[in-house]
Structure formats: structure tokens, C-alpha cells
Design an enzyme around this catalytic site. Structure first.
Site, mmCIF file in Angstrom:
data_model
loop_
_atom_site.group_PDB
_atom_site.id
_atom_site.type_symbol
_atom_site.label_atom_id
_atom_site.label_comp_id
_atom_site.label_asym_id
_atom_site.label_seq_id
_atom_site.Cartn_x
_atom_site.Cartn_y
_atom_site.Cartn_z
ATOM 1 N N ASP A 18 0.757 -0.857 -0.006
ATOM 2 C CA ASP A 18 -0.376 0.203 0.050
ATOM 3 C C ASP A 18 0.723 1.376 -0.136
ATOM 4 O O ASP A 18 1.945 1.392 0.647
ATOM 5 C CB ASP A 18 -0.485 0.063 1.208
ATOM 6 C CG ASP A 18 -1.999 -1.099 1.141
ATOM 7 O OD1 ASP A 18 -1.480 -1.817 0.066
ATOM 8 O OD2 ASP A 18 -2.469 -1.167 2.174
ATOM 9 N N ASP A 130 -10.669 13.881 4.264
ATOM 10 C CA ASP A 130 -11.140 12.131 5.090
ATOM 11 C C ASP A 130 -11.232 10.902 3.964
ATOM 12 O O ASP A 130 -11.823 10.459 4.137
ATOM 13 C CB ASP A 130 -12.505 12.701 5.397
ATOM 14 C CG ASP A 130 -12.049 13.646 6.925
ATOM 15 O OD1 ASP A 130 -10.481 14.008 7.195
ATOM 16 O OD2 ASP A 130 -12.731 13.794 7.434
ATOM 17 N N ASN A 131 -10.871 11.584 2.498
ATOM 18 C CA ASN A 131 -10.961 10.432 1.478
ATOM 19 C C ASN A 131 -10.160 10.263 0.692
ATOM 20 O O ASN A 131 -9.390 10.345 1.176
ATOM 21 C CB ASN A 131 -12.022 11.182 0.069
ATOM 22 C CG ASN A 131 -12.880 12.392 0.138
ATOM 23 O OD1 ASN A 131 -13.528 10.714 0.848
ATOM 24 N ND2 ASN A 131 -14.180 13.321 0.031
ATOM 25 N N GLN A 289 -18.459 9.608 16.106
ATOM 26 C CA GLN A 289 -18.500 9.026 14.809
ATOM 27 C C GLN A 289 -16.624 9.746 14.665
ATOM 28 O O GLN A 289 -16.252 9.617 13.071
ATOM 29 C CB GLN A 289 -19.361 9.717 14.595
ATOM 30 C CG GLN A 289 -19.569 9.400 12.627
ATOM 31 C CD GLN A 289 -20.437 8.482 12.602
ATOM 32 O OE1 GLN A 289 -20.511 7.397 13.039
ATOM 33 N NE2 GLN A 289 -19.683 8.050 10.946
ATOM 34 N N ASP A 300 -10.684 -6.779 7.880
ATOM 35 C CA ASP A 300 -9.131 -7.556 7.756
ATOM 36 C C ASP A 300 -9.293 -7.599 9.290
ATOM 37 O O ASP A 300 -8.582 -8.637 9.762
ATOM 38 C CB ASP A 300 -8.074 -6.570 6.911
ATOM 39 C CG ASP A 300 -8.410 -6.648 5.335
ATOM 40 O OD1 ASP A 300 -9.021 -7.623 5.251
ATOM 41 O OD2 ASP A 300 -7.633 -5.710 4.775
#
Length: 345
Positions: A18, A130-131, A289, A300
């Protein structure tokens, strides 16, 4: 309670590196990416991987679904090291070296099949606010060969050492024959074989290999979307998740000494699991949240926590509690990363 020993847990799957970096909207637009998405790389994304590594503050994390889960299991267990074994295919390149180093740092006993025809698989995480937009290029991960790796005596000995096996459904697209060999070994020796539905497309387009393995599956994981797709593909004619779990539990099974356990997570809603003849709901841990940073590795992580308790022969309820704890830790962080030590009792 038995403590785990070396190579007790065996995982096999697609090892991906990653690569996460903060990018801007121009970068997303240039490669036609949505801010929040998960896609497989196409030709037009080739340059993306070269460009993203040149950005400042690039983070590298060993990824891939199964590898994430066994790494989290190892983190939960802490000691001894190398409780978890991992097999998968990488390239003979710089990224492959990073994957080896990252597995070592996580104290996972990774034995990669190394080939030089395809580069090491990568997953670019392009972060804006945040994406995160994920672009996966399987490459070498797609080149795993049973006869070149799994069948070798030294590797098969490691398979035989294990008591618990875990393979994500994603690997069905790569080497179903490798999965079957491991699954049959587990079944013949009354050991525990676990699998994950992984994604709706697995049930839709890889149903045949999935159903060939199903008779050997002792524990099946999935989330609510995957469960619904699986039910639809098998003509269960119900969208009630408890009913789907029950029907999945009752599918044909090779080793009758163990009743199949089905565990479906539902994000913030209760986890559904078959306990003997009943279906039980287990509430997840509360979280504000605002504390949720990235839910991407939650599934995972849940499996990793679950497996850490399973290899120590804990009861199902305890395995689920460990899974909920691990998922709760991971969603507070970017990527499938964790603090130095768990705080789980």
C-alpha cells in the site's frame, strides 16, 4: 488456555504494497479518480504509481487482505513472534524488498514466491481530506503458482505445522487449486479452515471455485453486502441476514466433526454469528463518529483479532470480542496500521 506457538496460523493471499500519499484534486482529475473509491488499475493509471511515490510524505504499508489479517493476529498475540505464516507472490524488485522488510517488522513469517515477470503488486491510496481513492494493481500477486511454491517440501511442511488456516476469497481469482490443497489438508486432519467472501464480485463471478472450496470451510466470514450477494447467487430467497447465516451454515460439509460457523459483520450494527443451532447477535464497541478516520481495513482487522483468539483456542464469543476490539483500533487510523501494543484483556 494454550498459548500460540510458531507457525500455528497459516495465511495465503495477494501481497500488495500500500502506497499512501496526500494528493490534490488535480491529481485525482488527471487520472480520472473519484475521491472515495476502490478500483483495479487500468493502463491509464500506469503513470500514477510512478508519480505518487515522488510526492512528499509517502507512506508504505504491507497490504493485501489476508496479509493484513495475519499481521493483526500476530500483533494481538505479540509473543511468540512468527505465530503467523504467510504465502503469496511478489516481484524481484524494490517494492518486493519493502514488503519483505515490513512483514519482518510485523514478526510475520512470510515466505514469498518471487518471480521476475511481473512487478510486486501495489495499491495506491490517494488521500484528499478524509477521503481515499484506492487503485490496486495485482501484478505479481496474480502469478502465484502451486507447483512452484506451495508444493515444495519445505513450504508444505509449514502448511502442515499450522492448526488454523485463513484465505480471503480474493485469492480465488489467482490460485483456486492452491486453496483446495490447503483446505483438503485441514479437513482431512480435523484442523480449522477459514475463508472470507471478501467482495460481492467473488460470489458473482467466481462462484464455481468458491463453491468447490465451501465443503471444507469451517468458519466463513463476510460483511452484510457480501452475504446478501452470496444469498442471491445461491438462490436462498431471503434477505434476512440471520437466515442467510443459517442457510450458509447448513451447506454441505466434508468434515462432519466440526459444525460450520458463519460470521457476518455489519459495520456499526451487530455482528451475526451461528452458535451451534442458534444465530446470535453480538454488538460492536461504541465509537464516536468523529474518531473514525478510515474504515477500509475494518473487515481485515476483525478477522485478524478473531484469528488471534481462535489459535489460542478461545470460545467463539471471545474470538468475536477480539475481532471487535481490533476493528475498533484500526478504524481510528489511516490504512491497516496499529499502535505498538494492543490494550485488550
Amino acid at each position: 488456555m494454550p498459548t500460540a506457538s510458531e507457525n500455528t496460523l497459516f495465511g495465503m493471499g495477494n501481497p500488495l504494497l500500500d502506497i499512501s500519499a496526500v494528493v490534490d484534486k488535480d491529481f485525482l482529475d488527471k487520472f480520472g479518480l473519484k475521491p472515495n473509491d476502490q478500483i483495479l488499475a487500468e493502463d491509464k493509471h500506469k503513470a500514477l504509481f510512478e508519480e505518487i511515490v515522488k510526492r512528499n510524505k509517502v507512506e508504505y504499508h504491507a497490504g493485501g487482505s489476508t496479509q493484513n489479517s495475519v499481521k493483526i493476529a500476530q500483533w494481538m498475540i505479540q509473543k511468540p513472534h512468527k505465530v503467523a505464516t504467510f504465502f503469496g507472490c511478489i516481484g524481484t524488485d524494490h517494492f518486493g524488498e519493502i514488503l519483505k522488510k515490513k512483514a519482518e517488522e510485523a514478526h510475520v513469517d512470510a515466505h514469498y514466491y518471487e518471480q521476475n515477470e511481473e512487478p510486486t503488486g501495489t495499491c495506491a491510496a490517494c488521500i484528499t481530506g478524509d477521503n481515499r481513492s484506492l487503485v490496486a494493481n495485482l501484478a505479481a500477486a496474480n502469478c502465484y503458482k502451486k507447483e512452484k511454491h506451495l508444493d515444495l517440501d519445505s513450504n508444505w511442511e509449514l502448511v502442515k505445522k499450522a492448526k488454523v488456516y485463513y484465505i480471503a476469497g480474493f485469492f480465488l481469482t489467482v490460485s483456486p487449486e492452491s486453496i483446495l490443497k490447503v483446505a483438503k489438508h485441514a479437513s482431512d486432519n480435523n484442523k480449522i479452515f477459514c475463508m472470507n467472501l471478501s467482495a460481492p464480485f467473488i460470489s458473482q463471478f467466481f462462484k464455481e471455485p468458491l463453491m468447490k472450496v465451501m465443503p471444507y470451510v469451517d468458519i466463513l466470514f463476510g460483511n452484510e453486502t457480501e452475504a446478501a450477494t452470496f444469498a442471491k447467487e445461491l438462490g436462498f430467497e431471503t434477505d434476512d441476514i440471520a437466515e442467510i447465516a443459517k442457510k450458509t451454515q447448513n451447506l454441505p460439509k466434508d468434515n462432519t466433526k466440526r459444525q460450520r460457523v458463519v460470521v457476518f459483520t455489519q459495520g456499526k450494527d451487530d455482528t451475526v454469528a451461528t452458535v451451534g443451532e442458534r444465530v446470535t447477535m453480538f454488538p460492536v464497541l461504541d465509537i464516536d463518529q468523529n474518531d473514525i478516520v478510515d474504515t477500509n481495513g475494518a473487515g481485515d482487522a476483525f478477522v485478524g483479532g478473531f484469528l488471534s483468539a481462535l489459535v489460542q483456542e478461545h470460545a467463539l464469543e471471545e474470538c468475536i470480542r477480539a475481532g471487535h476490539y481490533a476493528a475498533n483500533v484500526i478504524i481510528r487510523r489511516v490504512g491497516c496500521t496499529f499502535p505498538e501494543k494492543p490494550d485488550f484483556h
